[in-house]
Design a protein around this motif. Sequence first.
Motif, PDB file in Angstrom:
ATOM      1  N   GLY A  87       0.777  -1.226   0.000  1.00  0.00           N
ATOM      2  CA  GLY A  87       0.000   0.000   0.000  1.00  0.00           C
ATOM      3  C   GLY A  87       0.807   1.273   0.000  1.00  0.00           C
ATOM      4  O   GLY A  87       0.256   2.363   0.191  1.00  0.00           O
ATOM      5  N   THR A  88       2.124   1.188  -0.247  1.00  0.00           N
ATOM      6  CA  THR A  88       2.987   2.370  -0.163  1.00  0.00           C
ATOM      7  C   THR A  88       2.583   3.463  -1.139  1.00  0.00           C
ATOM      8  O   THR A  88       2.754   4.652  -0.850  1.00  0.00           O
ATOM      9  CB  THR A  88       4.460   1.968  -0.419  1.00  0.00           C
ATOM     10  N   ASP A  89       2.027   3.103  -2.295  1.00  0.00           N
ATOM     11  CA  ASP A  89       1.728   4.097  -3.326  1.00  0.00           C
ATOM     12  C   ASP A  89       0.273   4.099  -3.760  1.00  0.00           C
ATOM     13  O   ASP A  89      -0.046   4.550  -4.852  1.00  0.00           O
ATOM     14  CB  ASP A  89       2.641   3.879  -4.537  1.00  0.00           C
ATOM     15  N   ILE A  90      -0.614   3.627  -2.905  1.00  0.00           N
ATOM     16  CA  ILE A  90      -2.049   3.743  -3.184  1.00  0.00           C
ATOM     17  C   ILE A  90      -2.769   4.023  -1.868  1.00  0.00           C
ATOM     18  O   ILE A  90      -2.647   3.275  -0.898  1.00  0.00           O
ATOM     19  CB  ILE A  90      -2.603   2.479  -3.889  1.00  0.00           C
ATOM     20  N   ASP A  91      -3.489   5.129  -1.823  1.00  0.00           N
ATOM     21  CA  ASP A  91      -4.180   5.587  -0.629  1.00  0.00           C
ATOM     22  C   ASP A  91      -5.582   4.974  -0.599  1.00  0.00           C
ATOM     23  O   ASP A  91      -6.360   5.142  -1.533  1.00  0.00           O
ATOM     24  CB  ASP A  91      -4.256   7.116  -0.646  1.00  0.00           C
ATOM     25  N   ILE A  92      -5.910   4.249   0.485  1.00  0.00           N
ATOM     26  CA  ILE A  92      -7.193   3.561   0.604  1.00  0.00           C
ATOM     27  C   ILE A  92      -7.898   4.037   1.870  1.00  0.00           C
ATOM     28  O   ILE A  92      -7.290   4.087   2.939  1.00  0.00           O
ATOM     29  CB  ILE A  92      -7.016   2.033   0.639  1.00  0.00           C
ATOM     30  N   THR A  93      -9.170   4.393   1.726  1.00  0.00           N
ATOM     31  CA  THR A  93      -9.970   4.791   2.875  1.00  0.00           C
ATOM     32  C   THR A  93     -11.309   4.053   2.848  1.00  0.00           C
ATOM     33  O   THR A  93     -11.811   3.685   1.784  1.00  0.00           O
ATOM     34  CB  THR A  93     -10.247   6.308   2.896  1.00  0.00           C
ATOM     35  N   VAL A  94     -11.890   3.846   4.026  1.00  0.00           N
ATOM     36  CA  VAL A  94     -13.226   3.274   4.171  1.00  0.00           C
ATOM     37  C   VAL A  94     -14.026   4.198   5.072  1.00  0.00           C
ATOM     38  O   VAL A  94     -13.660   4.413   6.236  1.00  0.00           O
ATOM     39  CB  VAL A  94     -13.180   1.857   4.765  1.00  0.00           C
ATOM     40  N   ASP A  95     -15.081   4.786   4.546  1.00  0.00           N
ATOM     41  CA  ASP A  95     -15.909   5.733   5.295  1.00  0.00           C
ATOM     42  C   ASP A  95     -15.058   6.839   5.914  1.00  0.00           C
ATOM     43  O   ASP A  95     -15.301   7.288   7.040  1.00  0.00           O
ATOM     44  CB  ASP A  95     -16.705   5.012   6.389  1.00  0.00           C
ATOM     45  N   GLY A  96     -14.047   7.290   5.182  1.00  0.00           N
ATOM     46  CA  GLY A  96     -13.196   8.373   5.642  1.00  0.00           C
ATOM     47  C   GLY A  96     -12.072   7.955   6.572  1.00  0.00           C
ATOM     48  O   GLY A  96     -11.217   8.779   6.918  1.00  0.00           O
ATOM     49  N   ILE A  97     -12.039   6.698   6.996  1.00  0.00           N
ATOM     50  CA  ILE A  97     -10.991   6.212   7.897  1.00  0.00           C
ATOM     51  C   ILE A  97      -9.830   5.672   7.070  1.00  0.00           C
ATOM     52  O   ILE A  97     -10.039   4.840   6.188  1.00  0.00           O
ATOM     53  CB  ILE A  97     -11.526   5.112   8.826  1.00  0.00           C
ATOM     54  N   PRO A  98      -8.591   6.115   7.329  1.00  0.00           N
ATOM     55  CA  PRO A  98      -7.452   5.587   6.568  1.00  0.00           C
ATOM     56  C   PRO A  98      -7.270   4.092   6.807  1.00  0.00           C
ATOM     57  O   PRO A  98      -7.379   3.617   7.941  1.00  0.00           O
ATOM     58  CB  PRO A  98      -6.257   6.377   7.124  1.00  0.00           C
ATOM     59  N   VAL A  99      -7.013   3.359   5.735  1.00  0.00           N
ATOM     60  CA  VAL A  99      -6.692   1.945   5.836  1.00  0.00           C
ATOM     61  C   VAL A  99      -5.181   1.759   5.939  1.00  0.00           C
ATOM     62  O   VAL A  99      -4.693   0.917   6.690  1.00  0.00           O
ATOM     63  CB  VAL A  99      -7.254   1.174   4.629  1.00  0.00           C
ATOM     64  N   ASN A 100      -4.412   2.555   5.182  1.00  0.00           N
ATOM     65  CA  ASN A 100      -2.952   2.441   5.185  1.00  0.00           C
ATOM     66  C   ASN A 100      -2.389   2.732   6.566  1.00  0.00           C
ATOM     67  O   ASN A 100      -2.816   3.672   7.238  1.00  0.00           O
ATOM     68  CB  ASN A 100      -2.335   3.419   4.193  1.00  0.00           C
TER      69      ASN A 100
END
Length: 794
Positions: A175-188
Amino acid sequence: MKVKRFWLIIALILVTFPLLAHEWGNLSGTVTDSVSKEKMAFVNIKIAGTLMGLSTNEKGNFQFKNIETGKYTLIFSHLGYKTKRVLVHIKQGETTKLNINLKPTTFTMEDLNVSSRKPFSIASAQSIRDIDLELRPVKSSQDILRMVPGLIIAQHAGGGKAEQIFLRGFDCDHGTDIDITVDGIPVNMVSHAHGQGYADLHFLIPELIDQLSVYKGPYFAQFGNFSTAGAVAIKTKDYLQSNSIKLEAGQFNTYKTTLLLQSGKDNARQNGILATQYYQTDGPFDFPQKLKRMNVFGKYFVNLDSKSRITLTTNAFNSAWDASGQIPMRVVEMDSINRFGAIDPMEGGTTMRANTSLLYELTQGNKKYALQFYLTNYNFKLFSNFTYFLTDPNDGDMIEQVENRLMNGMNATYQNMSQLGSKTIRFNGGTGYRTDNIETALWHSPNRIRTEALSKAQITETNLFAWAQCKIIFNENWRIELGLRGDYITYNVNDELGTAQDTLANGLPQASGYAQQAMLNPKFNIVYSPDPMMDLYFNAGTGFHTNDARNVIFTKKAKEIEQVLLREGKTPQEINQWLIQHNFDPEQQFTGSMPRAYGAETGFRLHLFRRLNFGAGIWFMYLDKEFVYVGDGGYSELSNPTRRLGLDMEAHLNISRHIWADGNMTLSKGRIVGLPEGENFIPLAPQFTFTAGITALDIKGWDFSLRTLHVGSRPANENNSVTALGYTLLNGGINYHWKRYTFSLIGENLMNTEWNEAQFDTESRMYWESEPVSELHFTPGNPRNFRMAISVNF
């Protein structure tokens, strides 16, 4: 006590606000096919200008309870039908009744997205992602990422660890170069024990995903850290179509049970969702991976009035597994083990994550406000052995990575649409923070028995940010978007293995200290539409990813040591020697640890014959030189600048009212800057990927899906002396809907291809070998297998 008081106040707010003095009415009705006169299930109904919406039940009925009195516009939409808008007047104490007829029509791409927001790049086609969510079966939330055109994932640790991610010529690691969020909460996860940006989506139940928004490139100001190659934003559902239970079973001792419940489907003022899922599998391996995972989810929202809402969301998961790891090709070829065997079957791990979010939303005319607070508790333990007996020929090289983390943050956003003469201006902005408090360690743990601490630290990392973007629509032909984002990050690291002057016996530098970093990143997007059915794009912008906090401290300490020794009159050669003696790389004096990414792309999108959506784009990316922290070893290594050039193409075709086809292809060429030609390949960077599929929906109760995936062979190291082998897979699924029941059959790898899911060029040594060997190590992909499922709506 303060935490308890905080949640007590929140509970009082949620209970009290719905009881405030308002005038309420109800709305009910039925939606019918205007041709067949049949009642229509699962029609989407939104109340324009509010936060309210739901869908019809299996009998085509709907009901909104407790709507604030006034006039509203209802929007009815369903795939294959013309969207309809109806004006209604809600009166106090009365129930307004409607009978709505929807007219069947030729499917168009515009029908998929009621809001009809035109994207600013060919990659951000929200509407296409919505239909994919409905039609493609997945095993876990990580599989959802496969829907992103050009993105591939690979699992290599027993199914419980976050998958390896590859996108746009990037080996994004986890996940170093792709930003992932769920309902506004950071996954990374920043400064993660296993790798920077580690993004594990297994805490999310896939059946609860409502929207999947995809953004490729660093062109969007709302995304910050890790969004160099792109970003994925996931939103969970506020309403379920119905309560349901689903039972699934398959080969390799695979079982999954999913229960979805809601409290007030017809209540426009409030609704609660409760869900749980249990999953287990042994996989096809000789040593069963014994993966077990359980998820729980709860969500409750209450509309304070028609313009404002409070949403409380909480979810958690726990998982444990064994793994066979990555096995050397030479051991399989000499028949010591087969492809599904193991050298060290003691690999495996356990992980847990729990999230809580409180969100307040307010709509006032053309203005929207949102304020969110979130809290995450997380722990992780992973046993791995990539090199077997390379460094410890007696007991083996197994490592143990451990961390406990408490993360909290805030997101605040503001939107406004206004007119300036003939121009429409849409302003979006936001600010927020994120703080991670981390306890992390790396151990040498042969056979899962700790023998030596390689790294042990306490880390506090805080990211404060602000962003703004302004969309200016000049006319039907021209629109631009200007954006700017600022990030300020502080790091505080306490290394528990030694003092600043220690030369650690484990050969690693001492990492106590503090540091700070800041960066501004501009964005620019322009769209020219010479025709309503054609858009031409140009996007440009910069982004970044951070490095592990310990690496940031290494870099700062190397520079501080240089300044001190220079004042003492030391020569550059003496300074370098001192740094080497204390396990620092002298190059760290001159190299940053927060590389900037420079991106640009141009392309077009066509809507032809109201059936075909086709897009293509050429993109370029340059990433600065950096030192990268290696979580598997506890040290930093130099990464030279990289340059990537690529072509993305995708198409979606409506063959008939019930049948869709889609395909996408990516070509990319990535090279390391500064290295000789032929020795400058970016290891594992995808060069060619292709996916395509055909899907049929609701043909006399039947759904069908058939999809293929091809990943081309690619260099596994800088000089291409080791190749990561390409593969082609064919997957399919069938659903049959009967009354309240759905029966499913899912087939994976239908051609029974022998393929490698994860591949690396690794130097390793077996216990019988006198010298190490560097060659391809791999985790095998699943052979042909099937799963069956039955779900019941109630």
